[in-house]
Write a protein that holds these residues in place. Structure first.
Motif, short mmCIF file in Angstrom:
data_model
loop_
_atom_site.label_atom_id
_atom_site.label_comp_id
_atom_site.label_asym_id
_atom_site.label_seq_id
_atom_site.Cartn_x
_atom_site.Cartn_y
_atom_site.Cartn_z
N LYS A 1 79.76 91.22 28.65
CA LYS A 1 80.16 90.67 28.99
C LYS A 1 82.11 89.65 28.81
N GLU A 2 81.59 89.15 27.47
CA GLU A 2 83.68 89.19 26.66
C GLU A 2 84.32 90.35 27.31
N VAL A 3 83.71 92.06 26.97
CA VAL A 3 84.33 92.95 26.88
C VAL A 3 84.99 92.57 28.41
N ARG A 4 84.45 92.52 29.56
CA ARG A 4 84.07 92.46 31.03
C ARG A 4 85.28 91.23 31.94
N GLU A 5 85.29 90.52 30.63
CA GLU A 5 86.04 88.85 30.69
C GLU A 5 87.70 88.99 30.57
N THR A 6 87.12 89.96 29.42
CA THR A 6 88.80 90.08 29.06
C THR A 6 89.61 91.66 30.11
N ILE A 7 89.14 92.54 30.39
CA ILE A 7 89.67 93.48 31.32
C ILE A 7 90.07 92.42 32.79
N GLU A 8 89.29 91.50 32.88
CA GLU A 8 89.20 90.97 34.66
C GLU A 8 90.73 89.95 33.82
N VAL B 1 93.56 90.58 32.00
CA VAL B 1 94.33 91.31 31.90
C VAL B 1 95.11 91.92 32.76
N MET B 2 94.38 92.13 33.83
CA MET B 2 94.67 92.55 35.14
C MET B 2 95.04 90.74 36.24
N ALA B 3 94.25 89.96 36.02
CA ALA B 3 95.09 89.13 36.29
C ALA B 3 96.39 88.37 35.84
N GLY B 4 96.49 88.48 34.65
CA GLY B 4 97.92 88.10 33.94
C GLY B 4 98.87 89.11 33.92
N ASP B 5 98.75 90.96 33.65
CA ASP B 5 99.37 91.37 33.34
C ASP B 5 100.10 92.45 34.61
N GLY B 6 98.72 93.01 35.40
CA GLY B 6 98.39 93.85 36.24
C GLY B 6 97.60 95.04 35.72
N ILE B 7 97.53 95.08 34.78
CA ILE B 7 97.40 96.22 34.02
C ILE B 7 95.69 96.53 34.33
N PRO B 8 95.27 97.83 34.59
CA PRO B 8 93.62 98.23 34.69
C PRO B 8 93.78 99.03 33.05
N MET B 9 91.88 97.96 32.50
CA MET B 9 91.35 98.63 31.57
C MET B 9 90.02 99.43 31.22
N ASP B 10 89.78 100.00 31.23
CA ASP B 10 88.02 100.57 30.92
C ASP B 10 87.25 99.62 29.68
N THR B 11 85.67 100.41 30.19
CA THR B 11 84.67 99.17 29.34
C THR B 11 84.31 100.04 27.75
N THR B 12 84.80 101.41 28.17
CA THR B 12 84.66 102.53 27.01
C THR B 12 85.22 102.13 25.84
N TYR B 13 87.00 102.17 25.98
CA TYR B 13 87.89 101.92 25.03
C TYR B 13 88.79 100.90 25.13
N VAL B 14 89.72 101.16 26.13
CA VAL B 14 90.88 100.96 26.20
C VAL B 14 90.45 98.78 26.64
N GLY B 15 89.31 98.01 27.09
CA GLY B 15 89.12 97.06 27.32
C GLY B 15 88.25 96.43 26.35
N LYS B 16 87.54 97.08 26.22
CA LYS B 16 86.61 97.16 24.47
C LYS B 16 87.62 97.01 23.24
N ALA B 17 88.33 97.96 23.19
CA ALA B 17 89.52 97.82 21.62
C ALA B 17 91.02 96.41 22.29
N MET C 1 90.57 93.52 19.38
CA MET C 1 92.12 92.86 18.89
C MET C 1 91.52 91.26 18.85
N GLY C 2 91.03 91.05 19.87
CA GLY C 2 91.46 89.57 19.97
C GLY C 2 90.43 88.80 19.34
N ARG C 3 89.48 89.36 18.72
CA ARG C 3 88.53 88.23 17.71
C ARG C 3 88.58 88.88 16.36
N TYR C 4 89.91 90.50 15.59
CA TYR C 4 90.29 90.37 14.83
C TYR C 4 91.27 89.39 14.35
#
Ligand SMILES: *Cc1c(COP(=O)(O)O)cnc(C)c1O
Length: 326
Positions: free
Chosen positions: A265-272, A274-290, A294-297
């Motif tokens: 769910k946290e990955v999903r929320e991150t993707i939302e 970024v979409m809202a904040g920057d208008g950049i799409p991310m997927d759940t397998t690679y980019v949104g997950k990473a 990054m945020g957790r790291y």
């Protein structure tokens, strides 16, 4: 054909932008590999440009590769083969049957998809390559995900673009984060950095501090690191012993979230976000997950006040698979 010009001329540097969303107490920048103007872009388009030369040089008449129904790599290779007027043959594990956007695109480029049990992949590939040769054809086989030296070389170029940007703007990145899958992207980035560090040292300039952090999306640390290290070794060749430094290889597996394609769910929320904040799409397998990783790291290592570059490695069709699922 015009799209082939991209491969002939090489890929123009992709944009680096400062992000506007609020992602924490650092300055966040993003490099848009997803904007490479071929087949929805991504790091697989960059790798394909290098394979293009090899395929042309050896006069292949059928391009073969391996990948699942969700493979960005297979989409790009099928599109490239189609644009080159070559046949494309894709071996795919039969365990993943769902027709995703990448599957449909591969089909629309006229590629032949052959499915087999995942345990039989390597023998199926060998058998098929041999069958083509028997017919007098000249197949060119690309490893899954565009792994291999041409793929690494492509991602060294990504690092060169980052270093050029730093020189041009005076902005230096303390950290570079990215999704690490087959490890080719990371091998390219780290090799690029080792070469750049050596150049800086030779010219008598002071050494820089910069960390490249690969967020594993599936592999455990032991295997993941070893594959990246081997790819660096292969790419650097005789320069490897002098240039390689173990501390430059940061491959972390705390964010696999149960394996390839799995997310929370946290990955999903991150993707939302970024979409809202920057208008950049991310997927759940690679980019949104990473990006989530990054945020957790950053939190766990208490990183603040730094310049952080995130490498957006593509996967746009997978973003639409996510929308369809909901
Ligand atoms: C393949 C892929 C990656 C991982 O790249 P590797 O070079 O295999 O490590 C990351 N992001 C996207 C969108 C990809 O398609």
């Amino acid at each position: 054909m015009r799209q082939i010009a991209l491969f002939e001329q090489g890929i123009a540097p992709t944009p680096i932008e400062e992000m506007s969303g609020d992602y924490g107490k650092n300055r966040y920048y993003i490099k848009r590999e997803d904007m490479i103007p071929f087949s929805f872009g991504g790091n697989k388009a960059r790798k394909a440009a290098e394979f293009y030369r090899e395929i042309k040089d050896c006069g292949a008449d059928v391009v073969m590769t391996y990948g699942s129904n969700s493979s960005n790599h297979c989409r790009i290779i099928a599109n490239m083969a189609c644009a080159m007027g070559l046949d494309c043959h894709i071996i795919s594990p039969e365990e993943n049957r769902e027709r995703l956007y990448n599957t449909r695109l591969v089909e629309s480029f006229g590629a032949q998809i052959e499915t087999c049990p995942v345990s039989k992949v390597s023998e199926t590939i060998d058998r098929r390559v041999e069958a083509y040769r028997q017919e007098g054809r000249n197949p060119y086989f690309i490893l899954g995900g565009g792994h291999g030296n041409p793929g690494t070389r492509a991602c060294v170029n990504t690092y060169r673009e980052i270093a050029d940007y730093e020189r041009r703007t005076g902005i230096s990145f303390d950290y570079i984060f990215h999704a690490s899958g087959t490890g080719t992207t990371q091998a390219g980035l780290v090799s690029g950095k080792l070469l750049e560090d050596a150049r800086i040292k030779e010219s008598g300039q002071p050494a820089r501090w910069q960390k490249i952090v690969g967020i594993s999306i599936a592999r455990n640390e032991e295997r993941g690191r070893e594959v990246v290290r081997q790819s660096i070794k292969e790419y650097l060749g005789e320069k490897y012993p002098a240039l390689y430094r173990e501390e430059e290889l940061i491959f972390t597996d705390f964010c696999c979230l149960g394996g390839y394609g799995k997310y929370t769910k946290e990955v999903r929320e991150t993707i939302e976000k970024v979409m809202a904040g920057d208008g950049i799409p991310m997927d759940t397998t690679y980019v949104g997950k990473a990006f989530y990783g990054m945020g957790r790291y950053v939190e766990e290592h208490r990183i603040t006040g730094k310049n952080i570059l995130f490498l957006h490695t593509g996967g746009t069709p997978l973003f639409f698979d996510l929308i369809d699922r909901e």
